[in-house]
Design a protein around this motif. Sequence first.
Motif, PDB file in Angstrom:
ATOM      1  N   THR B 434       0.895  -1.269  -0.046  1.00 46.06           N
ATOM      2  CA  THR B 434      -0.025   0.116   0.055  1.00 46.06           C
ATOM      3  C   THR B 434       0.958   1.135  -0.028  1.00 46.06           C
ATOM      4  O   THR B 434       2.082   0.962   0.165  1.00 46.06           O
ATOM      5  N   PHE B 435       0.180   2.438  -0.253  1.00 44.31           N
ATOM      6  CA  PHE B 435       0.915   3.581  -0.369  1.00 44.31           C
ATOM      7  C   PHE B 435       0.773   4.652   0.792  1.00 44.31           C
ATOM      8  O   PHE B 435      -0.312   4.782   1.219  1.00 44.31           O
ATOM      9  N   VAL B 436       1.910   5.206   1.237  1.00 45.02           N
ATOM     10  CA  VAL B 436       1.966   6.389   2.122  1.00 45.02           C
ATOM     11  C   VAL B 436       2.597   7.511   1.414  1.00 45.02           C
ATOM     12  O   VAL B 436       3.647   7.512   0.788  1.00 45.02           O
ATOM     13  N   VAL B 437       1.681   8.528   1.458  1.00 43.76           N
ATOM     14  CA  VAL B 437       2.220   9.986   0.884  1.00 43.76           C
ATOM     15  C   VAL B 437       1.936  11.137   1.633  1.00 43.76           C
ATOM     16  O   VAL B 437       0.872  11.480   2.215  1.00 43.76           O
ATOM     17  N   ASP B 438       2.969  11.561   1.839  1.00 46.00           N
ATOM     18  CA  ASP B 438       2.853  13.006   2.899  1.00 46.00           C
ATOM     19  C   ASP B 438       2.288  13.963   2.003  1.00 46.00           C
ATOM     20  O   ASP B 438       3.045  14.252   0.677  1.00 46.00           O
ATOM     21  N   ASP B 439       1.870  15.208   2.696  1.00 49.51           N
ATOM     22  CA  ASP B 439       1.283  16.249   1.972  1.00 49.51           C
ATOM     23  C   ASP B 439       0.855  16.115   0.430  1.00 49.51           C
ATOM     24  O   ASP B 439       1.461  16.636  -0.526  1.00 49.51           O
ATOM     25  N   LEU B 440      -0.215  15.268   0.223  1.00 47.17           N
ATOM     26  CA  LEU B 440      -0.587  14.743  -0.993  1.00 47.17           C
ATOM     27  C   LEU B 440      -1.143  16.000  -1.724  1.00 47.17           C
ATOM     28  O   LEU B 440      -1.749  16.718  -0.954  1.00 47.17           O
ATOM     29  N   ASN B 441      -0.775  16.457  -2.839  1.00 46.79           N
ATOM     30  CA  ASN B 441      -1.303  17.426  -3.678  1.00 46.79           C
ATOM     31  C   ASN B 441      -2.338  17.208  -4.646  1.00 46.79           C
ATOM     32  O   ASN B 441      -2.768  16.059  -4.812  1.00 46.79           O
ATOM     33  N   HIS B 442      -2.874  18.187  -5.094  1.00 46.52           N
ATOM     34  CA  HIS B 442      -3.970  17.895  -6.113  1.00 46.52           C
ATOM     35  C   HIS B 442      -3.795  17.091  -7.280  1.00 46.52           C
ATOM     36  O   HIS B 442      -4.502  15.940  -7.643  1.00 46.52           O
ATOM     37  N   TYR B 443      -2.699  17.134  -7.847  1.00 47.82           N
ATOM     38  CA  TYR B 443      -2.143  16.417  -8.990  1.00 47.82           C
ATOM     39  C   TYR B 443      -1.961  14.934  -8.602  1.00 47.82           C
ATOM     40  O   TYR B 443      -2.455  14.087  -9.225  1.00 47.82           O
ATOM     41  N   GLU B 444      -1.332  14.834  -7.363  1.00 44.55           N
ATOM     42  CA  GLU B 444      -0.998  13.394  -7.046  1.00 44.55           C
ATOM     43  C   GLU B 444      -2.308  12.788  -6.747  1.00 44.55           C
ATOM     44  O   GLU B 444      -2.409  11.395  -6.585  1.00 44.55           O
ATOM     45  N   THR B 445      -3.287  13.354  -6.073  1.00 44.20           N
ATOM     46  CA  THR B 445      -4.745  12.917  -5.650  1.00 44.20           C
ATOM     47  C   THR B 445      -5.081  12.174  -6.915  1.00 44.20           C
ATOM     48  O   THR B 445      -5.392  11.106  -6.629  1.00 44.20           O
ATOM     49  N   GLU B 446      -5.107  12.908  -8.096  1.00 44.62           N
ATOM     50  CA  GLU B 446      -5.761  12.290  -9.230  1.00 44.62           C
ATOM     51  C   GLU B 446      -4.951  11.144  -9.742  1.00 44.62           C
ATOM     52  O   GLU B 446      -5.573  10.188 -10.181  1.00 44.62           O
ATOM     53  N   ALA B 447      -3.815  11.336  -9.724  1.00 41.03           N
ATOM     54  CA  ALA B 447      -2.896  10.296 -10.176  1.00 41.03           C
ATOM     55  C   ALA B 447      -3.055   8.988  -9.519  1.00 41.03           C
ATOM     56  O   ALA B 447      -3.284   7.958 -10.095  1.00 41.03           O
ATOM     57  N   PHE B 448      -2.957   8.926  -8.188  1.00 39.97           N
ATOM     58  CA  PHE B 448      -3.290   7.784  -7.470  1.00 39.97           C
ATOM     59  C   PHE B 448      -4.609   7.261  -7.390  1.00 39.97           C
ATOM     60  O   PHE B 448      -4.686   5.826  -7.672  1.00 39.97           O
ATOM     61  N   VAL B 449      -5.509   8.299  -7.734  1.00 45.55           N
ATOM     62  CA  VAL B 449      -7.167   7.534  -7.666  1.00 45.55           C
ATOM     63  C   VAL B 449      -6.925   6.852  -9.109  1.00 45.55           C
ATOM     64  O   VAL B 449      -7.488   5.665  -9.205  1.00 45.55           O
ATOM     65  N   LYS B 450      -6.293   7.329 -10.007  1.00 44.29           N
ATOM     66  CA  LYS B 450      -6.290   6.594 -11.331  1.00 44.29           C
ATOM     67  C   LYS B 450      -5.758   5.112 -11.422  1.00 44.29           C
ATOM     68  O   LYS B 450      -6.185   4.351 -11.932  1.00 44.29           O
ATOM     69  N   PHE B 451      -4.438   5.337 -10.490  1.00 46.53           N
ATOM     70  CA  PHE B 451      -3.723   3.939 -10.475  1.00 46.53           C
ATOM     71  C   PHE B 451      -4.445   3.065  -9.673  1.00 46.53           C
ATOM     72  O   PHE B 451      -4.578   1.720  -9.731  1.00 46.53           O
ATOM     73  N   LEU B 452      -4.955   3.627  -8.187  1.00 50.26           N
ATOM     74  CA  LEU B 452      -5.053   2.657  -7.047  1.00 50.26           C
ATOM     75  C   LEU B 452      -6.750   2.357  -7.265  1.00 50.26           C
ATOM     76  O   LEU B 452      -7.031   1.322  -6.516  1.00 50.26           O
ATOM     77  N   LYS B 453      -7.565   3.260  -7.991  1.00 49.81           N
ATOM     78  CA  LYS B 453      -8.795   3.006  -7.918  1.00 49.81           C
ATOM     79  C   LYS B 453      -9.532   2.524  -6.769  1.00 49.81           C
ATOM     80  O   LYS B 453     -10.150   1.384  -6.640  1.00 49.81           O
ATOM     81  N   PRO B 454      -9.327   3.692  -5.603  1.00 53.53           N
ATOM     82  CA  PRO B 454     -10.198   3.417  -4.524  1.00 53.53           C
ATOM     83  C   PRO B 454     -11.596   3.639  -4.756  1.00 53.53           C
ATOM     84  O   PRO B 454     -12.022   4.199  -5.533  1.00 53.53           O
ATOM     85  N   ASP B 455     -12.477   2.733  -3.626  1.00 48.49           N
ATOM     86  CA  ASP B 455     -13.877   3.078  -3.974  1.00 48.49           C
ATOM     87  C   ASP B 455     -14.425   4.251  -3.121  1.00 48.49           C
ATOM     88  O   ASP B 455     -15.339   4.725  -3.467  1.00 48.49           O
ATOM     89  N   ILE B 456     -13.568   4.306  -2.070  1.00 51.58           N
ATOM     90  CA  ILE B 456     -14.107   5.424  -1.095  1.00 51.58           C
ATOM     91  C   ILE B 456     -12.725   6.319  -1.053  1.00 51.58           C
ATOM     92  O   ILE B 456     -11.644   5.776  -0.753  1.00 51.58           O
ATOM     93  N   PHE B 457     -12.855   7.695  -1.109  1.00 49.00           N
ATOM     94  CA  PHE B 457     -11.561   8.429  -0.659  1.00 49.00           C
ATOM     95  C   PHE B 457     -12.042   9.510   0.418  1.00 49.00           C
ATOM     96  O   PHE B 457     -13.142  10.407   0.460  1.00 49.00           O
TER      97      PHE B 457
END
Lengths: 966, 543
Positions: B434-457
Amino acid sequence: MGQRLISLTENPCKMCFPMGVVMAFYGLAKAMNLLHGSQGCGTYIRRHMATHFNEPIDIATSSLSEEGAVFGGEKNLVKGLKNLIKLYKPEIIGVSTTCLAETIGEDLPGSLRKFEAENLGLGVKLIPVNAPGYGGTHFEGYWHGLKAILAGLDLDPRPHGGLNVIVGPVSPADVRYLKDLLNQIVPNHTLFPDISDNLDGAFNPVYDRLPQKGTAVSAIEKMAGASATIELSLFAPPDESPGLYLEKNFGVKLIKLAPPVGLTLGDAFFSALRELGFAIPARVLEERGRLMDAMADSHKYAALGRAGVFGDPDFVHSISSLAAENGLPTLLAATGSKSSAFRLGVQRDLKNFAILPLDGDPVAADSADFALIEELCDKLKVNLLIGSSEGRRLAQKKGLPLVRRSFPIHDHVGGQRLTTFGYAASSLLLDQMVNKLISADEESFRERLKLEHFRPADGASLPAGRADFGDHGNRSDFEDQGPNFLAPKTGVSQVGDLQKWIPTSPSSTKEPNLAPWGLPDGAALAKANLETIHPCFNLEAARDLARIHLPIASGCNVSCAYCRRDNDCPNESRPGVTSKLLSPQKALERFLAAKKLLPNLKVVGFAGPGESLNSPGALFETIGLIRKVDDKTALCLSTNGLALPFYASELGRLGLRHLTVTVNAVSLEAAKKIYAWADYFGKRFTGEEAAKLILENQIAGVKAAKALGLKVKVNTVLIRGVNDHEAPLIAKKMSELGADLFNLMPHLPVSGTPLGHLKAPDHETIRNLRYLCGAHLPQMTHCQQCRADAAGLLGRDLAFDDQNGLAGADSPGELSGAGQDELEKTPGFFKIALVSKGGVMVDSHFGQAQRVYEYLSNGESLRLLGIREVGLKGGGCDCAMKKGAKSQDRPKGFIEKLVFDLRDVDAVVALRIGESPKELFKKYGIKCFTTMDSLERAARAAAKRLLGDQTVSYGAQDGANDLALA
Amino acid sequence: MAEVKTEILAKYKAKVFKSRKDHILEVDKSKEQIIAANTRAIPGIMTNRGCCYAGCKGVVLGPLKDTLVLTHGPIGCGFYSWGTRRNKARADADGSNYVQYCFSTDMQEPDIVFGGDNKLKKAIEEGFKLFNPKRIMICSTCPVGLIGDDIHAVAAWAESEFGVTCVAFSCEGYKGVSQSAGHHIANNGLMKRIIGTDDREYPAKFKVNLLGEYNIGGDGWETERILKKIGYGVVAVFTGDGALADIARSHKADLNLVQCHRSINYVAEMMKSAFGTNWLKVNFIGLKSIAQTLRNISEFFGDNQIKERTEAVLEEEMAAISGDLAHYRERLQGHKAAIFVGGSRSHHYQDLLRDYGVTTVLAGYEFGHRDDYEGRRVIPDIKEDADSKNIENLVIDKDLRYRAFLSPERADELKNAIGLENYEGMIRDMEDGTFVVDDLNHYETEAFVKFLKPDIFFSGIKDKYVIQKGGILSRQLHSYDYSGPYSGFKGSIIFGQDLTMGLYAPAWKLVKAPWKQKPISPNQEGESKEPTNSERLGEKDHA
């Protein structure tokens, strides 16, 4: 308006300057914002905009830290710009300063020029905006942003004959309305800015980080070549007006119009378009017709309203105009912006809008915060609020309906969809406003009807323990109020309901002096003086003004654990006790007798022995009888408050100006210990239900009384270990409700009551608690805890015998049982006449006597026989005379007559007595003494001296003066 | 999954790449993993972080109900921190409740130019006359520190003039790198001026304080309910529904329960040094965590009766919710979640999600420090930088009232047994891969959602709409989207209900217009290539 806060803003009605700038840029295509300063500004603004618009909001920041604050922030700014450009690829960036960048003196335009020079070919337009948070509100910030955009672009002045429409900070739905309209009728136009999609986009799984819709930079550049600009704002500051900027610099004709809300302003907008040569679609006329029809539907109700509108200046003005068109007056127009144009212009308009005479002048206020808005709402009796969700606290606190419009809407979803522009949206808004009024009226009208029309008929005394209107055949009318009303189990909502209808119902806001009897002599007993004539409310008045309690109320609707009512006890001096109960007729007789005996009688009160409002028939009948013969004596009532919400209005109508409510608790825990049961609408409640009911109705009752302008005193019986900890809370709560005076009464343990075993609270405790309670309300410290049939001066009560009128005394050392005549014949008892002005001290020269107090005493026991009003001013005395009073002023034979009238006393006591009266008294064998002491002590001392005790000298011990034989 | 990180970072410029790569890690517990945290946010990349003022006034001081909190600065900061965190509060014993109010000096240009001291004094005077508060807290905003207004002198003046307790907090927005600096400043102020100023005993046998519980949506009330039911006396809550009057005698408690480690660990540590009060990391979010927490607390007190009572309450409470729990678990298990919230919640909620069979594929803190990720043992290794040095680190001496509740032997024993005075961090509880990300920003949020496909954020308001417009369920864990409480036993069920409600809303199945779903001819525009999460959800439901 009362004392205003100057330096403290309490609950602001405005946001900061950069917020407005950011919003302006959100209406541009492919634009981003970067705030140069601390990252918190961006975060806070994003948070607030996202909550309102329900859209993602991206605002970049240069994230200045302490280092940047000290050494300058250009490095961070450059980094921020580079990252923003790389990640988002915007065409235009609004780069705004914040408090931080402005305060450290960043040269933003210089930095941006440098950046552009060093990064040629970036293909992005950078617009510098100076936006200190202290530069004005978000409203000014918005216009400043728009102007900065025009100033920062290379505008193309080549004429193309198009039309610019500049729109203020309004909802995306309103902008969309304009956009659809202009697309249909104005072929060549620029709508600037256009937030309709960027801040209210469709559901779209593919999120575009860069707002794609909005006014294109290329379109803005062409604005300088348009033939005219319509700027939909009357209150944009001239320095910041983009329309004025275009007119001044490029000669584009400026047409300033208000936002098209309602008929008048909508008509102005469409007329302007027509005059510019555009055809108005038939649809618009249909919508106008529907608005007109909506007005026909609602005009009957609109005048019930007294609107308070708050928000941006143009919003407030346009909403007031819509309301006014249908006869709904706006009493308060408030904006957080500083704008004298608003203050003066809207103030004038509000007056012109009014079609009916208004109760009070409408107010337009600028630089307002919610503390001011609340104060003005109270003062102007506003009953409908229109504005952002930040008004919800006020709405909740005051029980006012709030129609949500404008920015921000944080407690509801869909703020971005709310709309006001155009005839159709105006119809809906108008309906919403009027419906709030109809609901408020509908929900309260039964209560009003009851209060106005179904009070008991005069003289109909109803059995105790039942609600009075039960016998009038209209009870079923109230039963269908459902359990909410009759069996108040869900306390909160019920109080809410009571509180809602009582103060706002028109009947209760009626001035009490419209009562059939009116207030005595109109202004003779001016309201201002009312306070001073009531001995309980005023210590000064207590010295020489008398009151009488008429014991007409027998039963009680509440069982208090400290109380035992005695209806036939002449001895005990405490509340709840009377020698006998009186019928209304008997009460009238006693009142008249007392009036004769007590020329200083100013107040007639109803204080038990039961609950006055438990026998409303008897109460109202008595008041009616008294008012027929006397309209000067003030009325006063003491109640436990249970039935107060229902009778407050009636009491006000009868001219009652003073009220005492006994509130012993504000917490359920304490209330449960004090109240065993409550009888309410024919049903007995016990335990927590009873406690809750009592507390809620006391609160609602006090509120109602205050709404009527009554003076309210709150009595709290302080019971050791039961409510002693919450006395200050009671005082605080009552103070919030507007009570005027607080009376902490020590619990007098009465045997046979559930709390009879407790010790009375000690003096120290009472004093300390009074100090604490004093933080909230003025304290009454001279309470005598009177009987229900007390009469006379506080603490020097006379007792009545209905056969003989004045019959006995109720003061320390009283003589019970024996009649007056008997006593007079008793050896060792002397009749002493004492001269006093104030009724407290022997304080007058005999020749200046106004009142003579006659006591019977054997040197120990004491009884006041009566007070003789001598009533004439002026000297009669040939010794030291009052300055200015000459002996020839006195009526001839005054001294002689007075001495003659007093011939049956055994001694006369005065401050000084002249030689001639002394000689006259000598003839009757009456001894004259001089002293300056309390009446009681002087009377006892005189009696002792007559008994031959020459040693009477108590002055040294208790500070009194010696009695000297004159 | 290593390629995920590479791909996401590829988009960055070299400098940004260099600084961001250490903030992102894929959990591999076989290795000692280090994450970069509490460093400056990079300008221009849409950080979700707030400022120092937000941490001090917004988070720690804002929920105090018996205190007039006055913002000294231009109007925005006060307005934006007004009622936005949904800290619930009841009026306290003397009836005061300032939580609904916003007070500001609303500084104008002349105040910036000529100094705002006088306006601040006058504002205090007006506030005092109007509300007669016993306590006033002054919080400064950016310009105040720069123009040199001496708010501490004004506070001293107010104390002598009005006889109130008045504490000034220099929490200018630019201090530190995030809200975290503001927490520390607020902690220091409470320690210096409030804690230990009232020596009245608290009448309870087992006395605790609840630290780092801000009563969002009523969380603190549910937690207190449980503690009181077992028989603990809660002396003070820092600071949800909290009162300075209680905090003044918080040193009378025997144990500090630390819920939000990030925002309040300073107070816990300082009280240990000054008064000997032990502290214990607790978690009242998630049923297994609650059980563990309650058992740890009873172990600390070592009293058999309280241990028995703890078990009885656990049994009773679990029995009461078991039906609902099973109902929601059935609907939720198998889903994937991502969590990005402030300082400690990203860890806490993983426990609750696990109760429902939901796995967390991504978690990160907005303003956590390394110890929040890796555990307190790394604190000695954390290098001080320019930003952390600017925040005063109080040197705490033993107070005369210092008392050790435990014997030194017992204290040592409990360190191992229940983790007394320790926090092991979030990473330890996460699955490999699983991934741990510090100070996630807008771009990374979108990118991670795309890759990890969570059902709930789970996130805050700023990321919420990006997520939900993408057809993914978003729940705000800062303000709970007007819901809550989520803590305790009852809160767990509300949480399960909210998620179920969100995931199974019928509207998700109606995203596409029917005429767009089934193209009439193959040439017409139709189905998008990639199914959205909502559509996947729909499939799952049908299956």
